[in-house]
Design an enzyme around this catalytic site. Structure first.
Site, PDB file in Angstrom:
ATOM      1  N   GLU A   1      -7.026  11.300 -28.569  1.00  0.00           N
ATOM      2  CA  GLU A   1      -7.132  12.342 -27.223  1.00  0.00           C
ATOM      3  C   GLU A   1      -7.525  13.611 -27.542  1.00  0.00           C
ATOM      4  O   GLU A   1      -8.183  14.190 -26.915  1.00  0.00           O
ATOM      5  CB  GLU A   1      -5.966  12.017 -26.381  1.00  0.00           C
ATOM      6  CG  GLU A   1      -5.374  10.492 -25.830  1.00  0.00           C
ATOM      7  CD  GLU A   1      -6.694   9.903 -25.269  1.00  0.00           C
ATOM      8  OE1 GLU A   1      -7.674  10.586 -24.890  1.00  0.00           O
ATOM      9  OE2 GLU A   1      -6.873   8.413 -25.243  1.00  0.00           O
TER      10      GLU A   1
ATOM     11  N   HIS B   1     -11.247  13.886 -28.335  1.00  0.00           N
ATOM     12  CA  HIS B   1     -11.738  13.905 -27.133  1.00  0.00           C
ATOM     13  C   HIS B   1     -11.588  15.534 -26.608  1.00  0.00           C
ATOM     14  O   HIS B   1     -12.803  16.385 -26.371  1.00  0.00           O
ATOM     15  CB  HIS B   1     -11.312  13.036 -26.013  1.00  0.00           C
ATOM     16  CG  HIS B   1     -11.748  11.724 -25.998  1.00  0.00           C
ATOM     17  ND1 HIS B   1     -12.904  11.122 -26.429  1.00  0.00           N
ATOM     18  CD2 HIS B   1     -10.857  10.707 -26.270  1.00  0.00           C
ATOM     19  CE1 HIS B   1     -13.016   9.880 -26.667  1.00  0.00           C
ATOM     20  NE2 HIS B   1     -11.760   9.430 -26.477  1.00  0.00           N
TER      21      HIS B   1
ATOM     22  N   GLU C   1     -16.523   8.902 -27.816  1.00  0.00           N
ATOM     23  CA  GLU C   1     -15.487   7.936 -28.664  1.00  0.00           C
ATOM     24  C   GLU C   1     -15.847   8.362 -29.981  1.00  0.00           C
ATOM     25  O   GLU C   1     -15.025   7.906 -31.001  1.00  0.00           O
ATOM     26  CB  GLU C   1     -15.961   6.696 -28.172  1.00  0.00           C
ATOM     27  CG  GLU C   1     -14.907   5.871 -28.521  1.00  0.00           C
ATOM     28  CD  GLU C   1     -13.404   5.896 -27.915  1.00  0.00           C
ATOM     29  OE1 GLU C   1     -13.557   6.889 -26.854  1.00  0.00           O
ATOM     30  OE2 GLU C   1     -12.403   5.263 -28.181  1.00  0.00           O
TER      31      GLU C   1
HETATM   32 ZN    ZN Z   1     -11.338   7.287 -26.378  1.00  0.00          ZN
END
Ligand code: ZN
Length: 492
Positions: free
Chosen positions: A261, A264, A290
């Site tokens: 995370e 991201h 991603e």
């Molecule tokens: Zn992801």
């Protein structure tokens, strides 16, 4: 900046502000909201969704856009802003407002139904909501692409610029490379240690926060909280919210979801400040997003260098691991096994979990499969791809939040992101040869700065194909990913 472009930009800024309000409602739903808040939250989400729609789907927005388009010349950001607006306008005005509102309301309600159904492993309780979701999404796709491939309409919501044919080609190349490799590695049986015992959640929390901080995630412009299903919520480069979850018997689950995370989150925090507050002030596409999370989670986080740094930390946090050295940890976090849950899957079999979902979505859309038959079809595909059958639907067809929320056409972006992550990694290593040594010292500042320069700062000004081409000199290509997987898992 011409007056016409200024007027368009003002409208886009209002749209983006509402988009952030909607994001915050969703974050709150997943992190803070009491169970009783479901129906009133669904109303609020529907109202915000239709207000957003009204801002950029009406004839007045069309006039603002026509006027801004008529003003030439313009710079690359202005061109990208107009391109984004034209695409959104065309997409949105084709979908009737009543359907938009119904989808938003149903997504919120069906999320609540899915949470309960998964807890009880009760597919029958979720089935009507799922059937309605696929029906609403089919109507949406028919409105968006009346003559083309309906799956394109879903895919392009997440991966603008990519067709179903391109995605299917990439996934097939990946499947052809991964399937035999996974088969031979699974047949050899696991050679890695399994860590058992209790791993106190307080210690896991400290390690997770340390990991995201060391990567370079700025906690004065972000948060880390707990949610049932880890995700990252973007509210602009100054407010990026990570979530993770903790299991007392799993020492690595929360650490790797934090790395994922935060990958991201770094992307969002690295967007150029001049794009902030506009629709381009965020990651380019889901596959690009991603690629960032997988790069940090797998390529960095599951490397030998990472475990040279992290082994003493694990020894201190969890004294029962003191007999294990870095090589033991490296093997433990790269342990391959056929497992039921996608988000807990190892790096090697992960792609197969995703490909299974893509195949089911296309079968559902083509009418080859009915929603009611999903559990059986799911289990048959698990058997075919991974050689196992889930013991119940909670660990089978009910495990993912995506379909409950209407995120259909999203799954392929995960595995395409994996492929991109290795292309970017190879390009970054060539440009900054010190990256691997840095990982042993904690974090990877040269990798982060290369990513900011070549990917993050560009925000949504290009498609995945354009950003990959500019950063690596070539098209999206799974060769680097398959090379990495073959080398790593051949040796393990
Ligand atoms: Zn992801």
């Amino acid at each position: 900046m011409t007056p016409a472009y200024r007027a368009l930009l003002d409208r886009l800024r209002s749209f983006t502000a509402l988009n952030k309000a909607e994001g915050l409602l969703s974050w709150d739903h997943a992190v803070m909201m009491p169970p009783g808040g479901g129906s009133s939250r669904a109303e609020a989400c529907a109202a915000v969704g239709s207000a957003m729609h009204a801002l950029i789907a009406g004839e007045d927005f069309g006039r603002l856009l026509d006027a801004a388009e008529a003003d030439n010349p313009r710079g690359p950001v202005e061109a990208a802003m107009i391109r984004w607006s034209r695409r959104e306008f065309e997409r949105r005005r084709r979908v009737p407002p009543a359907l938009v509102e119904e989808l938003a309301r149903h997504a919120s309600l069906s999320h609540g139904i899915w949470v309960e159904a998964r807890a009880k492993s009760d597919f029958a309780a979720f089935r009507p909501a799922l059937e309605k979701m696929f029906e609403l999404k089919r109507r949406q796709a028919e409105a968006l692409a009346p003559s083309g491939d309906l799956y394109d309409a879903w895919l392009q919501e997440f991966e603008p610029g990519m067709t179903t044919g391109e995605a299917a080609g990439l996934l097939e190349a990946i499947r052809a490379g991964l399937a035999p490799l996974a088969k031979s590695v699974l047949a050899r049986g696991p050679k890695a240690p399994v860590l058992s015992g209790r791993f106190p959640i307080d210690a896991q929390k400290r390690l997770g926060e340390l990991a995201v901080r060391e990567m370079g995630f700025d906690l004065s412009r972000g948060r880390l909280d707990t949610a049932a299903h880890p995700f990252c919520c973007f509210l602009g480069r100054g407010d990026v919210r990570l979530t993770t979850r903790y299991f007392e018997d799993l020492p690595f689950s929360s650490l790797y979801s934090c790395l994922h995370e935060a990958g991201h989150g770094l992307y969002e925090q690295g967007v150029a400040p001049e794009l902030d507050g506009t629709p381009l002030g965020t990651g380019a596409t889901m596959a690009m997003h991603e690629s960032q999370s997988r790069l940090w989670e797998n390529v960095v986080g599951r490397s030998r260098g990472f475990w040279k740094r992290w082994t003493p930390r694990f020894h201190e946090a969890f004294p029962q691991t003191r007999a294990l050295g870095p090589e033991n940890f490296y093997r433990a976090v790269n342990r391959v096994s056929a497992s039921c849950i996608r988000v807990e899957a190892d790096e090697l079999t992960y792609g197969l979990h995703v490909i299974l979902r893509f195949e089911l979505e296309r079968d559902l859309l083509a009418g080859r499969l009915r929603a009611g038959d999903l559990p059986e079809a799911w289990n048959a595909k698990m058997k075919a791809h991974l050689g196992i059958v889930p013991p119940d639907d909670a660990r089978g067809v009910l495990q993912d939040v995506h379909w409950a929320e209407g995120l259909i056409g999203y799954f392929p972006t995960y595995v395409i992101g994996n492929a991109i992550s290795l292309q970017l990694w190879e390009a970054a290593l060539k440009a900054r040869p010190g990256i691997e040594a840095e990982i042993e010292d904690g974090g990877a500042p040269s990798l982060l700065s290369w990513l900011v320069e070549n990917v993050h700062s560009r925000g949504k000004t290009g498609t995945a194909q354009e950003i990959v081409a500019a950063a690596t000199g070539g098209p999206i290509d799974p060769a680097a990913y398959l090379r990495y997987m073959t080398q790593k898992y051949g040796e393990l």
